[in-house]
Design an enzyme around this catalytic site. Structure first.
Site, PDB file in Angstrom:
ATOM      1  N   SER A  50       5.687 -11.852  -6.528  1.00 26.09           N
ATOM      2  CA  SER A  50       5.299 -10.806  -7.480  1.00 26.09           C
ATOM      3  C   SER A  50       6.418 -10.692  -8.515  1.00 26.09           C
ATOM      4  O   SER A  50       7.511 -11.258  -8.315  1.00 26.09           O
ATOM      5  CB  SER A  50       5.148  -9.473  -6.740  1.00 26.09           C
ATOM      6  OG  SER A  50       6.409  -9.095  -6.204  1.00 26.09           O
ATOM      7  N   ASP A  82       1.953 -13.565  -8.210  1.00 28.54           N
ATOM      8  CA  ASP A  82       1.054 -12.576  -7.618  1.00 28.54           C
ATOM      9  C   ASP A  82       0.990 -11.339  -8.527  1.00 28.54           C
ATOM     10  O   ASP A  82       2.032 -10.784  -8.908  1.00 28.54           O
ATOM     11  CB  ASP A  82       1.619 -12.191  -6.235  1.00 28.54           C
ATOM     12  CG  ASP A  82       0.651 -11.387  -5.391  1.00 28.54           C
ATOM     13  OD1 ASP A  82      -0.567 -11.495  -5.621  1.00 28.54           O
ATOM     14  OD2 ASP A  82       1.116 -10.659  -4.497  1.00 28.54           O
ATOM     15  N   HIS A 180      -3.904  -3.000  -0.253  1.00 21.72           N
ATOM     16  CA  HIS A 180      -2.554  -3.491   0.025  1.00 21.72           C
ATOM     17  C   HIS A 180      -1.822  -2.586   1.017  1.00 21.72           C
ATOM     18  O   HIS A 180      -2.105  -1.398   1.098  1.00 21.72           O
ATOM     19  CB  HIS A 180      -1.742  -3.570  -1.272  1.00 21.72           C
ATOM     20  CG  HIS A 180      -2.253  -4.611  -2.218  1.00 21.72           C
ATOM     21  ND1 HIS A 180      -2.891  -4.327  -3.395  1.00 21.72           N
ATOM     22  CD2 HIS A 180      -2.234  -5.964  -2.135  1.00 21.72           C
ATOM     23  CE1 HIS A 180      -3.227  -5.444  -4.006  1.00 21.72           C
ATOM     24  NE2 HIS A 180      -2.844  -6.465  -3.263  1.00 21.72           N
ATOM     25  N   HIS A 210      -7.452 -10.207  -1.301  1.00 16.95           N
ATOM     26  CA  HIS A 210      -6.143  -9.532  -1.339  1.00 16.95           C
ATOM     27  C   HIS A 210      -6.117  -8.445  -0.268  1.00 16.95           C
ATOM     28  O   HIS A 210      -7.148  -8.090   0.300  1.00 16.95           O
ATOM     29  CB  HIS A 210      -5.923  -8.873  -2.705  1.00 16.95           C
ATOM     30  CG  HIS A 210      -5.479  -9.811  -3.762  1.00 16.95           C
ATOM     31  ND1 HIS A 210      -4.242  -9.744  -4.352  1.00 16.95           N
ATOM     32  CD2 HIS A 210      -6.118 -10.867  -4.337  1.00 16.95           C
ATOM     33  CE1 HIS A 210      -4.137 -10.705  -5.257  1.00 16.95           C
ATOM     34  NE2 HIS A 210      -5.269 -11.402  -5.272  1.00 16.95           N
ATOM     35  N   ALA A 212      -5.047  -8.421   2.708  1.00 17.77           N
ATOM     36  CA  ALA A 212      -5.739  -8.973   3.874  1.00 17.77           C
ATOM     37  C   ALA A 212      -4.919  -8.969   5.161  1.00 17.77           C
ATOM     38  O   ALA A 212      -5.344  -9.526   6.172  1.00 17.77           O
ATOM     39  CB  ALA A 212      -6.196 -10.393   3.554  1.00 17.77           C
ATOM     40  N   SER A 213      -3.759  -8.347   5.156  1.00 23.38           N
ATOM     41  CA  SER A 213      -2.954  -8.367   6.380  1.00 23.38           C
ATOM     42  C   SER A 213      -3.673  -7.696   7.552  1.00 23.38           C
ATOM     43  O   SER A 213      -4.452  -6.749   7.365  1.00 23.38           O
ATOM     44  CB  SER A 213      -1.608  -7.671   6.139  1.00 23.38           C
ATOM     45  OG  SER A 213      -0.690  -8.582   5.576  1.00 23.38           O
ATOM     46  N   ASN A 253      -4.489 -13.490   1.019  1.00 25.71           N
ATOM     47  CA  ASN A 253      -3.112 -13.069   0.712  1.00 25.71           C
ATOM     48  C   ASN A 253      -2.486 -12.252   1.840  1.00 25.71           C
ATOM     49  O   ASN A 253      -3.034 -11.222   2.254  1.00 25.71           O
ATOM     50  CB  ASN A 253      -3.114 -12.184  -0.537  1.00 25.71           C
ATOM     51  CG  ASN A 253      -3.460 -12.954  -1.791  1.00 25.71           C
ATOM     52  OD1 ASN A 253      -3.839 -14.120  -1.725  1.00 25.71           O
ATOM     53  ND2 ASN A 253      -3.326 -12.309  -2.931  1.00 25.71           N
TER      54      ASN A 253
HETATM   55  P1  13P Z   1      -1.186  -7.222   2.254  1.00 19.83           P
HETATM   56  O1  13P Z   1      -0.415  -6.024   1.814  1.00 19.83           O
HETATM   57  O2  13P Z   1      -2.399  -6.818   3.030  1.00 19.83           O
HETATM   58  O3  13P Z   1      -0.367  -8.222   2.959  1.00 19.83           O
HETATM   59  O4  13P Z   1      -1.754  -7.927   0.923  1.00 19.83           O
HETATM   60  C1  13P Z   1      -0.930  -8.746   0.151  1.00 19.83           C
HETATM   61  C2  13P Z   1      -1.546  -9.103  -1.149  1.00 19.83           C
HETATM   62  O5  13P Z   1      -2.702  -8.912  -1.414  1.00 19.83           O
HETATM   63  C3  13P Z   1      -0.653  -9.736  -2.138  1.00 19.83           C
HETATM   64  O6  13P Z   1      -1.294  -9.970  -3.347  1.00 19.83           O
HETATM   65  O1  G3H Z   2       0.157  -7.213  -3.757  1.00 16.91           O
HETATM   66  C1  G3H Z   2       1.324  -6.862  -3.674  1.00 16.91           C
HETATM   67  C2  G3H Z   2       2.255  -7.691  -2.890  1.00 16.91           C
HETATM   68  O2  G3H Z   2       2.272  -7.283  -1.544  1.00 16.91           O
HETATM   69  C3  G3H Z   2       3.612  -7.738  -3.528  1.00 16.91           C
HETATM   70  O3  G3H Z   2       4.325  -6.565  -3.324  1.00 16.91           O
HETATM   71  O4  G3H Z   2       5.324  -5.988  -5.556  1.00 16.91           O
HETATM   72  O5  G3H Z   2       6.348  -5.170  -3.393  1.00 16.91           O
HETATM   73  O6  G3H Z   2       6.499  -7.577  -4.065  1.00 16.91           O
HETATM   74  P1  G3H Z   2       5.708  -6.315  -4.129  1.00 16.91           P
HETATM   75 ZN    ZN Z   3      -2.701  -8.434  -3.888  1.00 14.83          ZN
END
Ligand code: 13P
Ligand code: G3H
Ligand code: ZN
Length: 307
Positions: A50, A82, A180, A210, A212-213, A253
């Site tokens: 990101s 990202d 997220h 996205h 998707a954890s 993701n």
């Molecule tokens: P998570 O926060 O579910 O891992 O998603 C990450 C993501 O979509 C990054 O673009």
């Molecule tokens: O979608 C967001 C990602 O998890 C990236 O997060 O901006 O904290 O690096 P971040």
């Molecule tokens: Zn994302």
């Protein structure tokens, strides 16, 4: 080998119906973990940063580490931006050697989103960089939200058809109820899977999930045992990945699960080794824990042996 074209990687994933994992990276250990697992499992993977990760690590450091690691890889690895917020973000990453960029103008109205995405598609076209866009808003389907309201945030299939045609994007992130972070659902996970099928039929392109954890309960338990406060954290169930892939998702993701794995292993290490302060001693098990998460996702997404 050099960084791979995500367009080529998608062509195989769409044809053979699997998803490539996007692993978000911030530091050396995450990059090493992803590349070691990809090689071990002969899986194609996408490393993603990101703009805040780029700021944290520094573009030069980040790309030097990625390129050094990829040099030893025999499987295709793409480097992806990202959630780029502006065409300038995309340009910065293309200039730095990324092979894929996301432009996230999903907060704009449809015409605005098409216009901004098209700008990035035009920028990327001559260099065969892959462009991912987003349509709809991530945010989770909450029980309290009335049906019309919650549907308004999900990707509309007809809009997706027009969006893909006019924006020139190569991959589309869809909003189907994920969000997220570690708090995706208040009660039972609920995803609008039918929309994936419909959007795939109407667009035919690579679709991206996205937020998707899975937020694994064993990691939460370990972290809580050692002092973490994460009440009510909940993620995407394992069964949902297979369903989503069978309907046309080709990239998934994962960031939060890697962060949880890293953090819980470090907490456990310090609880069990209160006298140790060498970072190599506590980062080694943290990296191992991240690798276990990556292995599990590669298996679930069906891309083991596809590299
Ligand atoms: P998570 O926060 O579910 O891992 O998603 C990450 C993501 O979509 C990054 O673009
Ligand atoms: O979608 C967001 C990602 O998890 C990236 O997060 O901006 O904290 O690096 P971040
Ligand atoms: Zn994302």
């Amino acid at each position: 080998m050099p960084l791979a074209s995500l367009k080529d990687m998608y062509a195989k994933a769409v044809k053979e119906n699997y998803a490539i994992p996007q692993f978000n990276i911030n530091n050396m250990e995450f990059i090493q973990a992803a590349l070691e697992v990809a090689e071990e499992m002969k899986a194609p993977i996408i490393l993603a940063a990101s703009t805040s990760a780029i700021k944290y690590a520094g573009m030069n450091y980040l790309m030097a580490m990625v390129k050094a690691g990829c040099g030893d890889c025999s499987v295709p690895v793409a480097m992806h931006l990202d959630h780029g917020a502006t065409p300038a973000d995309a340009k910065m990453c293309i200039d730095a050697g990324f092979t894929s960029v996301m432009i996230d103008a999903s907060h704009e109205d449809l015409d605005g989103n098409i216009r901004i995405t098209k700008e990035v598609s035009d920028l990327a076209a001559s260099k065969s960089i892959c462009v991912e866009a987003e349509l709809g808003r991530l945010g989770g389907i909450e029980d309290e939200v009335v049906v019309d309201e919650k549907d308004a945030f999900l990707t509309d299939p007809d809009e997706a058809k027009r969006f893909v045609k006019e924006s020139g994007c190569d991959a589309l992130a869809v909003a189907v109820g994920t969000s997220h972070g570690a708090y995706k659902f208040k009660k039972t996970p609920e995803l609008a899977m039918d929309r994936i099928t419909e959007i795939k039929q109407l667009t035919g392109i690579a679709l991206v999930l996205h937020g998707a954890s899975g937020v694994p309960q064993d990691l939460l338990e370990l972290a809580r045992k050692h002092g973490a406060e994460l009440p009510g954290a909940m993620g995407v169930p394992d069964e949902a990945y297979k369903d989503a892939v069978s309907r046309g998702i080709n990239k998934i993701n994962i960031d939060t699960d890697l962060r949880l794995a890293y953090m819980s292993a470090i907490r456990q290490f310090f609880a069990e080794n209160p006298t140790v302060f060498d970072p190599r001693k506590y980062l080694a098990p943290a990296k191992e824990s991240v690798k276990n998460q990556m292995r599990s996702k590669i298996r679930l997404f069906g891309c083991e042996g596809k590299g």
